[in-house]
Scaffold this active site. Structure first.
Site, PDB file in Angstrom:
ATOM      1  N   THR A  50       9.294 -69.262 -30.142  1.00 45.12           N
ATOM      2  CA  THR A  50      10.370 -69.411 -31.116  1.00 45.12           C
ATOM      3  C   THR A  50      10.014 -68.721 -32.429  1.00 45.12           C
ATOM      4  O   THR A  50      10.886 -68.237 -33.144  1.00 45.12           O
ATOM      5  CB  THR A  50      10.653 -70.906 -31.371  1.00 45.12           C
ATOM      6  OG1 THR A  50      10.831 -71.562 -30.120  1.00 45.12           O
ATOM      7  CG2 THR A  50      11.890 -71.104 -32.235  1.00 45.12           C
ATOM      8  N   TYR A 138      -0.339 -73.932 -23.548  1.00 43.19           N
ATOM      9  CA  TYR A 138       1.079 -73.562 -23.546  1.00 43.19           C
ATOM     10  C   TYR A 138       1.408 -72.990 -22.169  1.00 43.19           C
ATOM     11  O   TYR A 138       1.064 -71.854 -21.856  1.00 43.19           O
ATOM     12  CB  TYR A 138       1.326 -72.543 -24.658  1.00 43.19           C
ATOM     13  CG  TYR A 138       2.750 -72.107 -24.882  1.00 43.19           C
ATOM     14  CD1 TYR A 138       3.824 -72.651 -24.177  1.00 43.19           C
ATOM     15  CD2 TYR A 138       3.043 -71.141 -25.849  1.00 43.19           C
ATOM     16  CE1 TYR A 138       5.120 -72.236 -24.409  1.00 43.19           C
ATOM     17  CE2 TYR A 138       4.335 -70.714 -26.094  1.00 43.19           C
ATOM     18  CZ  TYR A 138       5.369 -71.257 -25.369  1.00 43.19           C
ATOM     19  OH  TYR A 138       6.664 -70.837 -25.601  1.00 43.19           O
ATOM     20  N   LYS A 166       1.982 -78.092 -23.461  1.00 37.62           N
ATOM     21  CA  LYS A 166       3.425 -77.944 -23.612  1.00 37.62           C
ATOM     22  C   LYS A 166       3.949 -77.270 -22.356  1.00 37.62           C
ATOM     23  O   LYS A 166       3.560 -76.146 -22.044  1.00 37.62           O
ATOM     24  CB  LYS A 166       3.757 -77.094 -24.839  1.00 37.62           C
ATOM     25  CG  LYS A 166       5.245 -76.780 -24.981  1.00 37.62           C
ATOM     26  CD  LYS A 166       5.502 -75.695 -25.998  1.00 37.62           C
ATOM     27  CE  LYS A 166       6.992 -75.336 -26.027  1.00 37.62           C
ATOM     28  NZ  LYS A 166       7.274 -74.189 -26.919  1.00 37.62           N
TER      29      LYS A 166
END
Length: 306
Positions: A50, A138, A166
């Site tokens: 993001t 991640y 995540k």
């Protein structure tokens, strides 16, 4: 190593840029942090997808992480994205993030050569030796080409400073296998927007969620309903308003969608860097309609771009 489990919603934040996209916008970072933290969100995660990290220079990545730590001012933890193509650069970014005050680092596997598991153990082990803060793995196999088994992920946590991950894989059965079978080794955090309700309802204690940068209050309320009170009725009502926004964002370039969203709610973060182009006018209108249907106040385009 000092570690404390993350709980709640941690926002995957944008990297605000100046109008010509040539530099990180420090004032924009403060604007994002205040919007998100005042909305009740529990942490900030700069430097991820993001945050357009692949378009930033090494110095810009360090600057963005520093600015978010400074803007958070200890009110919520900051998990700094420090993944890079080389182990050396990943270590450099991670050491810098720790010195800047990050509570943890989030590291994506090197995403061009798709390292094998033994190489990943060495990669994350090198960072573990260099810093004294936890590592969040991640998981985003669509971008990295790396897909660990739940057992490999648990082993990675046992042998390195990885304490959580995540999950941006979109495979809820895989996520559930890690959460249910390997909780003693690693903490599962949802990172796939449209699975947020399912993850929280199943007992996930935290999530990393880009949409929370646009609608922090609604996202915080969803966590409160599901993660704290266990109120499925209230959670379903909130999710019916949030889900269409999540589905829209997953259907477009994500960073661009989030940047358009924060602009529409009055906290502009500037443009995305090329080659990503702005959302087409009809998609921008669609996002505005979805936000307003969820009860979110938007600003007109003249104010949004001021």
């Amino acid at each position: 190593m000092t570690t404390e489990p993350f709980t709640g919603i941690l926002t995957a934040v944008v990297t605000p840029l100046t109008g010509d996209a040539s530099a990180v916008d420090a004032a924009g970072v403060k604007r994002q942090a205040e919007h998100i933290i005042s909305g009740g969100i529990h942490g900030l995660v700069p430097g991820g997808s993001t945050g357009e990290f692949t378009t930033l220079t090494l110095d810009e990545r360090k600057q963005a992480n520093e600015l978010y730590v400074e803007a958070a001012a200890g009110r919520v933890p900051v998990v700094a994205g420090t993944g890079a193509l080389s182990t050396g650069e990943t270590v450099e970014l991670s050491v810098h993030a720790e010195k800047a005050g990050a509570a943890a680092v989030m590291i994506v596997p090197p995403f061009y050569d798709a390292p094998d598991f033994e190489e990943l153990l060495a990669h994350y082990g090198a960072v573990s030796d260099a810093v004294d803060i936890p590592i969040m793995y991640y998981n985003i196999p669509s971008a990295t080409g790396v897909q660990l088994t739940p057992e490999q992920l648990a082993r990675l946590a046992r042998e390195t400073a990885v304490t959580s991950y995540k999950d941006t894989g979109g495979d809820f059965a895989w996520f559930s296998a890690v959460k249910e079978l390997h909780a003693q080794d690693i903490t599962a955090l949802n990172g796939w927007d449209t699975l947020t309700f399912a993850a929280l309802a199943s007992g996930a204690q935290a999530g990393v969620w880009g949409t929370a940068g646009v609608i922090p209050r609604l996202c915080a309320e969803l966590y409160e309903a599901l993660g704290v009170r266990g109120d499925l009725h209230a959670g379903r009502e909130l999710w019916s308003r949030i889900f269409p926004i999540c589905r829209f964002l997953e259907s477009h370039n994500y960073a661009c969608g989030i940047k358009t969203g924060v602009e529409l709610v009055g906290v502009s973060a500037g443009p995305t860097r090329r080659p990503v182009q702005p959302l087409a006018p009809e998609h921008r209108r669609e996002l505005r309609t979805l936000l307003e249907a969820a009860g979110v106040e938007t600003v007109d385009d003249a104010a949004a771009t001021a």
